[in-house]
Each structure stands twice: as C-alpha cells, then as structure tokens.
Design a protein around this motif. Sequence first.
Motif, PDB file in Angstrom:
ATOM      1  N   GLN A  52      68.146   3.257  21.238  1.00 13.55           N
ATOM      2  CA  GLN A  52      67.879   4.682  21.054  1.00 13.55           C
ATOM      3  C   GLN A  52      68.819   5.289  20.018  1.00 13.55           C
ATOM      4  O   GLN A  52      68.405   6.081  19.161  1.00 13.55           O
ATOM      5  CB  GLN A  52      68.043   5.414  22.389  1.00 13.55           C
ATOM      6  CG  GLN A  52      66.978   5.072  23.420  1.00 13.55           C
ATOM      7  CD  GLN A  52      67.263   5.722  24.763  1.00 13.55           C
ATOM      8  OE1 GLN A  52      68.307   6.351  24.966  1.00 13.55           O
ATOM      9  NE2 GLN A  52      66.339   5.557  25.706  1.00 13.55           N
ATOM     10  N   LYS A  53      70.086   4.904  20.079  1.00 16.58           N
ATOM     11  CA  LYS A  53      71.068   5.414  19.128  1.00 16.58           C
ATOM     12  C   LYS A  53      70.742   4.972  17.707  1.00 16.58           C
ATOM     13  O   LYS A  53      70.824   5.763  16.758  1.00 16.58           O
ATOM     14  CB  LYS A  53      72.462   4.932  19.524  1.00 16.58           C
ATOM     15  CG  LYS A  53      73.576   5.451  18.616  1.00 16.58           C
ATOM     16  CD  LYS A  53      74.944   4.943  19.063  1.00 16.58           C
ATOM     17  CE  LYS A  53      76.040   5.445  18.126  1.00 16.58           C
ATOM     18  NZ  LYS A  53      77.375   4.934  18.526  1.00 16.58           N
ATOM     19  N   LYS A  54      70.339   3.704  17.559  1.00 14.40           N
ATOM     20  CA  LYS A  54      69.996   3.169  16.239  1.00 14.40           C
ATOM     21  C   LYS A  54      68.814   3.921  15.633  1.00 14.40           C
ATOM     22  O   LYS A  54      68.824   4.285  14.439  1.00 14.40           O
ATOM     23  CB  LYS A  54      69.667   1.679  16.361  1.00 14.40           C
ATOM     24  CG  LYS A  54      69.308   0.990  15.060  1.00 14.40           C
ATOM     25  CD  LYS A  54      70.496   0.826  14.166  1.00 14.40           C
ATOM     26  CE  LYS A  54      70.177  -0.041  12.961  1.00 14.40           C
ATOM     27  NZ  LYS A  54      71.307  -0.131  12.025  1.00 14.40           N
ATOM     28  N   VAL A  55      67.791   4.166  16.448  1.00 13.32           N
ATOM     29  CA  VAL A  55      66.615   4.888  15.970  1.00 13.32           C
ATOM     30  C   VAL A  55      66.982   6.317  15.590  1.00 13.32           C
ATOM     31  O   VAL A  55      66.535   6.842  14.563  1.00 13.32           O
ATOM     32  CB  VAL A  55      65.509   4.871  17.049  1.00 13.32           C
ATOM     33  CG1 VAL A  55      64.398   5.865  16.711  1.00 13.32           C
ATOM     34  CG2 VAL A  55      64.927   3.470  17.190  1.00 13.32           C
ATOM     35  N   GLN A  56      67.801   6.943  16.412  1.00 11.50           N
ATOM     36  CA  GLN A  56      68.200   8.320  16.144  1.00 11.50           C
ATOM     37  C   GLN A  56      68.978   8.437  14.835  1.00 11.50           C
ATOM     38  O   GLN A  56      68.813   9.391  14.072  1.00 11.50           O
ATOM     39  CB  GLN A  56      69.050   8.851  17.303  1.00 11.50           C
ATOM     40  CG  GLN A  56      69.341  10.341  17.228  1.00 11.50           C
ATOM     41  CD  GLN A  56      68.086  11.186  17.305  1.00 11.50           C
ATOM     42  OE1 GLN A  56      67.136  10.842  18.012  1.00 11.50           O
ATOM     43  NE2 GLN A  56      68.053  12.285  16.556  1.00 11.50           N
ATOM     44  N   GLU A  57      69.815   7.449  14.550  1.00  8.50           N
ATOM     45  CA  GLU A  57      70.630   7.467  13.331  1.00  8.50           C
ATOM     46  C   GLU A  57      69.775   7.456  12.071  1.00  8.50           C
ATOM     47  O   GLU A  57      70.157   8.016  11.039  1.00  8.50           O
ATOM     48  CB  GLU A  57      71.576   6.267  13.317  1.00  8.50           C
ATOM     49  CG  GLU A  57      72.730   6.352  14.309  1.00  8.50           C
ATOM     50  CD  GLU A  57      73.540   5.073  14.355  1.00  8.50           C
ATOM     51  OE1 GLU A  57      73.103   4.075  13.725  1.00  8.50           O
ATOM     52  OE2 GLU A  57      74.582   5.048  15.027  1.00  8.50           O
TER      53      GLU A  57
END
Length: 347
Positions: A52-57
């Motif tokens: 989720q963090k990777k996609v958000q970045e």
Amino acid sequence: MTETVNGPTEDSAEAQKRPQFGTRFLTDPRQVFQHNAWDNVEWSAEQEQAAQKKVQENSQPLPEEKQEEFDNRANEYWNDFYTIHENRFFKDRHWLFTEFPELAPQQKPPQDAEENLINGEDVPSTHNDTEFPGASASYRILEVGCGVGNTVFPILKTNNDPGLFVYCCDFSSTAVDLVKSNPEYDPSCCHAFVHDMSDASAEYPIPDHSLDVIVLIFVLSALHPQKMQNSINRLARLLKPGGVLLLRDYGRYDMAQLRFKKGRCLSDNFYVRGDGTRVYFFTQDELHDLFSSAGLEKVQNLVDRRLQVNRGKQLTMYRVWVQCKYRKVLLKMILSSTLPNLCKRRC
C-alpha cells in the motif's frame, strides 16, 4: 510460468500437470527456492502495508492532457506493440482448460424452452444461418482481446465439438491480421474481427443472446476505468441465458503494479507502461460490482496469490491475479427465487 504484457504464460507440459489453482504450498520458508512457484501464498500484514505504501508513493497522476493523449492513441500503441512482437511475445495459454473447463468440449443437454425467455419474454432469433458467422453452431465462444490467438488456437485444437464456433476480436488490427494469417485459422469454425470493446455503441457481428461463453483474459484491465461498466453491460447482452463470462486479470498489489515508478500513474491503480499501453489492477469487489451491475450472478470470484521464484538469482516475486466466472441468470432461476417471496406477500 513467465510474464507478458497480457499476463502469465506457461508451457503446455506444466499446464497439463497443474491442478486448478495449484496445490504446491510453501509450509517451510526455508524451502522457498526448491521450486519455481508456490500456490495460494498468504500475505502478512506487513507485506500488505508495504505494498500500500509503495502504491501511494507513486500515485501522483499525470497531467490531464497527457492522459488524454494516451487514451486517444491507444489503438496506435497496441498496433505498434504487435508490429514489433508479432507472435513471438506470447505462449499458448493451455492452463485455461484447467481453470475454465467451460472452454473444453461440452456435453450439452437440449436447451429448455425456459432458457429462451428473458424477463418473461420470448427471445426468438432474428437471424437465419446465412446472416452471421457461426449461426448454425450449437456452442459459441467469444474471446475479447484475442491478441495473436494464444487462447483461440488452443481452444480450437483441444475442443473437437463439431458444433463449436469461436469468435475472437481485438482492438488492434495488426493483432487480428496475425490471427487470420496463422495457418491454423479456419473461417469455417472461427471468425476474427477488429473491435473496440470500450465503445459500447459499436456493434458485434453476433446477435444478442447468442453466446455460451465470453472470455476476458488480461484485457479488461487495458480499458479506462470509466469505460468498463458500459463495456461489460454490452457483453452481457450477447450471452444466452445461462451463458458464462470468464475473466482472469491483474489483482491489486500485483508485482507489476509495485514495479511502476513515479510518472506512470494515470489515476488510482491505473498506469501506463513504457510502450504506451495501459493497465488497471482490480480488487474482487470492483469486479463483482461490474458484473452484478450488468445483471450477472457470481459463480466464482477468487484471488490467486502466487509466489514465483528465480532460483538462479535467488529472487522472489509475488503475483496477484483475480479469476471470475459470472453467469447470465436463467428465467427459471429468477422465478424460483422470487415466487416464494411473492407468495409470502400475498399470504
């Protein structure tokens, strides 16, 4: 199994051996490099959060004018793709018969008269045997987004039903030309044509209520999200009562999504590749909403989480695909569910 722009492929020997959704489970993490792939791999909460963090970045969308350019030139990008790769980029999808037995030879009982009824009205055919290809067939399959025929030709080779007729279409005229130039292409049992499924007003060369199976393999994800619902609504009209729509496509947080860098996001979970082609990453609920809104009922909606391993480089790659089967409701099934309720109300 290897990865292509249209999803996973695997050689025919492996496909013949692999049971549905696989039965090779990783119970001891120390054994991860013993095989090339592991099935039904559960993600930890930490993995999910990291994804989720990777996609958000990398979720800052491109400017609107750039997005419009990719939308307007979509046909050009796909034609360029097939011009470059022709039929060398993909392997035949023999695994389809394991996951979707509906594509194998069928033993169909005589069709009930009730199955010709939709919403209480008889739906007679308005076409005779000469008005559309495959009109005299007893079992009809349509693949949308056929590419160079890596689904169509395995179906024609495997399914020896004399009543079978297969339709296949693609947005790319180059891809359709490659299908038609294949020595195995036989117009007596197959009809390939160019079609833009995102244009819900475009006519198919097939009457409504005439198809037994529609196949969508890593193709719906190439459409703009705002065009998906109307496209599915249109396809649902082509199915016979009791006909099924089969889908396999990219799931949320698949490795391919996590690999996108900044500057590739078009909108939430929708990206453009380096060659200009686009891809969306689905959740089960999103697909269920699309199909149920088109009047189809769920038969199957599963997430296939697979851990692929490069033993030479000691790399692990987490794949996420969604697989669905949705059926067009039979009148008798509607009646069986609604009549008891009507009786209760009257009582």
